[in-house]
Design an enzyme around this catalytic site. Structure first.
Site, mmCIF file in Angstrom:
data_model
loop_
_atom_site.group_PDB
_atom_site.id
_atom_site.type_symbol
_atom_site.label_atom_id
_atom_site.label_comp_id
_atom_site.label_asym_id
_atom_site.label_seq_id
_atom_site.Cartn_x
_atom_site.Cartn_y
_atom_site.Cartn_z
ATOM 1 N N GLY A 225 0.500 -1.460 0.329
ATOM 2 C CA GLY A 225 -0.275 -0.100 -0.360
ATOM 3 C C GLY A 225 0.624 1.702 0.288
ATOM 4 N N ILE B 167 1.231 2.793 6.991
ATOM 5 C CA ILE B 167 1.204 4.234 8.299
ATOM 6 C C ILE B 167 0.898 3.007 9.291
ATOM 7 C CG2 ILE B 167 0.197 5.533 5.711
ATOM 8 C CD1 ILE B 167 -2.337 4.020 6.709
ATOM 9 N N ASP B 168 1.045 1.849 9.307
ATOM 10 C CA ASP B 168 0.383 1.122 9.928
ATOM 11 C C ASP B 168 1.251 1.231 11.311
ATOM 12 O OD1 ASP B 168 -1.753 0.321 9.254
ATOM 13 O OD2 ASP B 168 -0.844 -1.373 8.330
ATOM 14 N N ARG C 208 -23.715 14.579 20.444
ATOM 15 C CA ARG C 208 -23.712 13.438 19.569
ATOM 16 C C ARG C 208 -22.138 12.303 20.925
ATOM 17 N NH1 ARG C 208 -24.739 14.810 13.267
ATOM 18 N NH2 ARG C 208 -27.296 15.105 13.582
ATOM 19 N N ARG D 255 -3.828 7.521 3.760
ATOM 20 C CA ARG D 255 -2.743 7.586 3.140
ATOM 21 C C ARG D 255 -2.569 8.627 2.236
ATOM 22 N NH1 ARG D 255 -3.435 1.244 2.151
ATOM 23 N NH2 ARG D 255 -3.279 1.953 0.359
#
Ligand code: F6P
Length: 363
Positions: free
Chosen positions: A13, A140-141, A176, A289
């Site tokens: 990715g 990115i993880d 909310r 990303r």
């Protein structure tokens, strides 16, 4: 062996900073070591199908702030498990010999692979079969072991933090519960750090199974304190102790076919039912990303690119460049892949969240 020409590819990715690595590789290789550089297109696919592009300094001019990768990428095209059509059948075949052919056609002496767990596992296997490879950790993880940080993570984290800042206004105005679902696969780095940076009330990560009553307690406690809204960050891989991961789709042929997604919705509906408070969900998805890399990621990516070329010149093949504390170093690819780096549940970051009064879903 004398190194005259190197190849580079981006796999898996995309992540902000890929172009910064490519640029650093090309600049350092040409300016410092007088090498030539060829880029293979679309991950290992370009090496298998012989799709390549010469990379000069001109080709990398202006790409530092750009997201994505000028070389293209894919999380398919595993050379050891490549779909080949035989008659009416698709047969998964080892086509790695094509890689060695194309490396030789392009007279490449060493290859730099910029990728996550999937691409670096392939790089490792190719190295074991004789290819001179150096890896650069991307995702990115932030879930690659053997490095303190992957590039791309800081940008994703900042995007998630900004989303939380924006969600606060609607949450506050409408009284909310706003749920933000972030990426990260089976690791909670993005959720935890963005939640702390963005002032979340509840953070749910895969490493700490959550219980709905704990979340409901937190929201009710806030209501009791006249805080009419709550902000929840949930990692896509979060689940209850007995619960299953929420899977969005399966992508056959991908390094890891499971695509997580949907837990945000599940939680929002449950909270609405249990508290009577109107709840909304935002799934941040691929926005995490995209975009221009942060200064931190540009610098880290540039350091990795330079270090990868230096590793090639020092003959450190089968290694991955990594960050150890504040220093760039190298580790064997074998140590870098296979084991996922997850958030340690007793880490300072987790404790900090708890001390701030953030609910992590377990108490
Ligand atoms: O590994 C990066 C990542 O963005 C994960 O956070 C996410 O689960 C996955 O890739 C999404 O993959 P795709 O782009 O194939 O949907």
């Amino acid at each position: 062996m004398d190194i005259k020409r190197i190849g580079v590819l981006t796999g898996g990715g995309d992540a902000p900073g890929l172009n910064a690595v490519i640029r650093a590789v090309v600049k350092c290789a040409i300016r410092r070591y007088n090498l030539s550089v060829v880029g293979f297109l679309n991950g290992f696919g370009g090496l298998i199908k012989n799709q390549a592009q010469e990379l000069t300094e001109k080709d990398v001019a202006g790409i530092l702030p750009r997201g994505g990768t000028i070389l293209g990428t894919t999380n398919r095209d595993n050379p050891f498990h490549f779909p080949v059509i035989r008659g009416s059948e698709v047969v998964y075949t080892d086509v790695s010999d094509r890689i060695f052919e194309n490396i030789s056609i392009h007279e490449v002496d060493a290859l730099i692979v910029i990728g996550g767990d999937g691409s670096l596992s392939i790089a490792r296997e190719l190295h074991e079969r004789g290819l001179k490879v150096v890896g650069v950790p991307k995702t990115i993880d932030n879930d690659l072991s053997a490095t303190d940080q992957t590039f791309g993570y800081d940008t994703a984290l900042n995007t998630a933090m900004e989303a939380l800042d924006r969600l606060h206004s609607t949450a506050e105005s409408h009284h909310r519960v706003m749920v933000l679902e972030v990426m990260g696969r089976y690791a909670g780095w993005i959720a935890l750090a963005a939640g702390i940076a963005g002032g979340a009330d509840v953070i749910l990560i895969p490493e700490i199974p959550y219980q709905l009553p704990a979340i409901v307690r937190k929201i009710n406690e806030r209501t009791g304190q006249r805080k009419s809204f709550s902000i929840i960050v949930v990692a896509e891989g979060a689940k209850t102790t007995e619960g299953e991961l929420v899977v969005n789709q399966k992508v056959e042929g991908s390094f890891d076919p499971i695509r997580l997604g949907g837990i945000g919705n599940v939680i929002a509906r449950q909270i609405e039912q249990a508290t009577g408070k109107e709840s909304r969900v935002t799934v941040l998805g691929h926005l995490q990303r995209g975009g221009s890399p942060t200064a931190y990621d540009r610098i880290l990516a540039s350091r990795y690119g330079v270090a990868a070329v230096e590793a090639v010149m020092a003959g450190q093949f089968g290694q991955m460049v990594c960050l150890r504390g504040t220093e760039i170093s190298t580790v064997p690819l074998a140590e870098a892949v296979g084991e996922m780096r997850r958030v340690p549940v007793n880490s300072q970051l987790v404790t900090t969240a708890r001390q701030l009064g953030i609910c992590l879903g377990d108490e």
